[in-house]
Design an enzyme around this catalytic site. Structure first.
Site, PDB file in Angstrom:
ATOM      1  N   ASP A  16      24.235  32.516  -1.932  1.00 11.37           N
ATOM      2  CA  ASP A  16      23.527  32.076  -0.909  1.00 11.37           C
ATOM      3  C   ASP A  16      22.634  30.823  -1.325  1.00 11.37           C
ATOM      4  O   ASP A  16      21.846  30.509  -2.115  1.00 11.37           O
ATOM      5  CB  ASP A  16      22.568  33.092  -0.730  1.00 11.37           C
ATOM      6  CG  ASP A  16      21.306  32.929   0.350  1.00 11.37           C
ATOM      7  OD1 ASP A  16      20.708  33.688   0.697  1.00 11.37           O
ATOM      8  OD2 ASP A  16      21.442  31.551   1.253  1.00 11.37           O
ATOM      9  N   ILE A  17      22.800  29.729  -0.551  1.00 13.86           N
ATOM     10  CA  ILE A  17      22.428  28.399  -0.719  1.00 13.86           C
ATOM     11  C   ILE A  17      20.948  28.241  -0.770  1.00 13.86           C
ATOM     12  O   ILE A  17      20.342  27.262  -1.031  1.00 13.86           O
ATOM     13  CB  ILE A  17      23.122  27.383   0.231  1.00 13.86           C
ATOM     14  CG1 ILE A  17      23.124  25.899  -0.357  1.00 13.86           C
ATOM     15  CG2 ILE A  17      22.675  27.220   1.679  1.00 13.86           C
ATOM     16  CD1 ILE A  17      23.879  24.831   0.462  1.00 13.86           C
ATOM     17  N   GLY A  67      24.992  31.052  11.062  1.00 14.25           N
ATOM     18  CA  GLY A  67      25.622  30.898   9.745  1.00 14.25           C
ATOM     19  C   GLY A  67      24.631  30.314   8.827  1.00 14.25           C
ATOM     20  O   GLY A  67      23.305  30.769   8.774  1.00 14.25           O
ATOM     21  N   VAL A  68      25.120  29.195   8.083  1.00 12.72           N
ATOM     22  CA  VAL A  68      23.967  28.678   6.988  1.00 12.72           C
ATOM     23  C   VAL A  68      22.960  28.222   7.742  1.00 12.72           C
ATOM     24  O   VAL A  68      21.772  28.021   6.947  1.00 12.72           O
ATOM     25  CB  VAL A  68      24.866  27.752   6.220  1.00 12.72           C
ATOM     26  CG1 VAL A  68      25.339  26.457   6.782  1.00 12.72           C
ATOM     27  CG2 VAL A  68      24.148  27.493   4.775  1.00 12.72           C
ATOM     28  N   ASP A  69      23.150  27.506   9.079  1.00  8.98           N
ATOM     29  CA  ASP A  69      21.946  27.049   9.797  1.00  8.98           C
ATOM     30  C   ASP A  69      20.812  27.964   9.836  1.00  8.98           C
ATOM     31  O   ASP A  69      19.591  27.703   9.768  1.00  8.98           O
ATOM     32  CB  ASP A  69      22.550  26.059  10.886  1.00  8.98           C
ATOM     33  CG  ASP A  69      21.578  25.448  11.696  1.00  8.98           C
ATOM     34  OD1 ASP A  69      21.860  25.099  12.800  1.00  8.98           O
ATOM     35  OD2 ASP A  69      20.519  25.079  11.104  1.00  8.98           O
ATOM     36  N   GLY A 107      32.680  27.527   8.986  1.00  6.65           N
ATOM     37  CA  GLY A 107      32.503  28.818   9.787  1.00  6.65           C
ATOM     38  C   GLY A 107      33.000  28.774  11.349  1.00  6.65           C
ATOM     39  O   GLY A 107      33.869  28.585  11.773  1.00  6.65           O
TER      40      GLY A 107
END
Ligand code: APR
Length: 172
Positions: free
Chosen positions: A10-11, A32-34, A123
């Site tokens: 996990d960033i 997503g990552v955002d 993604g």
């Protein structure tokens, strides 16, 4: 000592100077990552994004990057970049390379010694992971970026092993 590293995880847990967000052009957060980055950073991250001037609602065009403070994240900055939608662009590889390059340039301008990237565009934006890894690693290996530690955070074993195999090939 190579300056490219690959991590599965996990960033938002990355302990680096700048965490890169795979954002959308309006910089209003998303999934997503955002979504994960905004969730971990807290509401101040959105306030930071809203300070960025919008031109016809666009705060960050595809292939460009913007830098903000990082709210509750451990990093000093969040660098928001927008990758290409794979099936919408004539030459998605050029825009993906630009997203990595612009993010790294912004990090260097702000005296960052380390940066963490997610797999931008892989993604919702549909970029095939192996092709994206080729572009990302090729761009990040440029001489101008040799003094910044670059960490690629991959979500899931499959993505991680694909990215690792591309890096191993480059290192031969
Ligand atoms: N840490 C690291 N990587 C993550 C995390 C996380 N916490 N969450 C998701 N990922 C991975 C996904 O598995 C994918 O491999 O990040 C990669 C990028 O996927 P997306 O987040 O969907 O980003 P992208 O394809 O660039 O699409 C951007 O999606 O969320 C919206 O607002 C965003 O419109 C924008 C679009």
């Amino acid at each position: 000592m190579p300056n490219l590293h690959i991590i599965e995880g996990d960033i938002t847990l990355a302990t680096v100077d700048a965490i890169v967000n795979a954002a959308d052009p309006m910089l209003l957060g998303g999934g997503g990552v955002d979504g994960a980055i905004h969730q971990a950073a807290g509401p101040t991250l959105l306030s930071e994004c809203l300070k960025i001037k919008a031109v016809r609602k666009i705060r960050c065009p595809v292939g460009e990057a913007r830098i903000t403070a990082a709210g509750n994240l451990a990093s000093r900055y969040v660098i928001h970049t927008v990758g290409p939608k794979y099936h919408r662009e004539e030459q998605p590889q050029k825009l993906l390379a630009a997203a990595y390059r612009q993010s790294l340039s912004l990090a260097l301008e702000n005296n960052c010694q380390s940066i963490a990237f997610p797999a931008i565009s892989c993604g919702a934006y549909g970029y095939p992971i192996r092709e994206a890894a080729e572009v990302a690693i090729q761009t990040c290996l440029a001489d101008e970026f040799k003094n910044i530690d670059i960490l690629f955070y991959l979500y899931g074993q499959k993505n991680y092993s694909i990215w690792q195999s591309v890096l191993d090939k480059k290192n031969r």
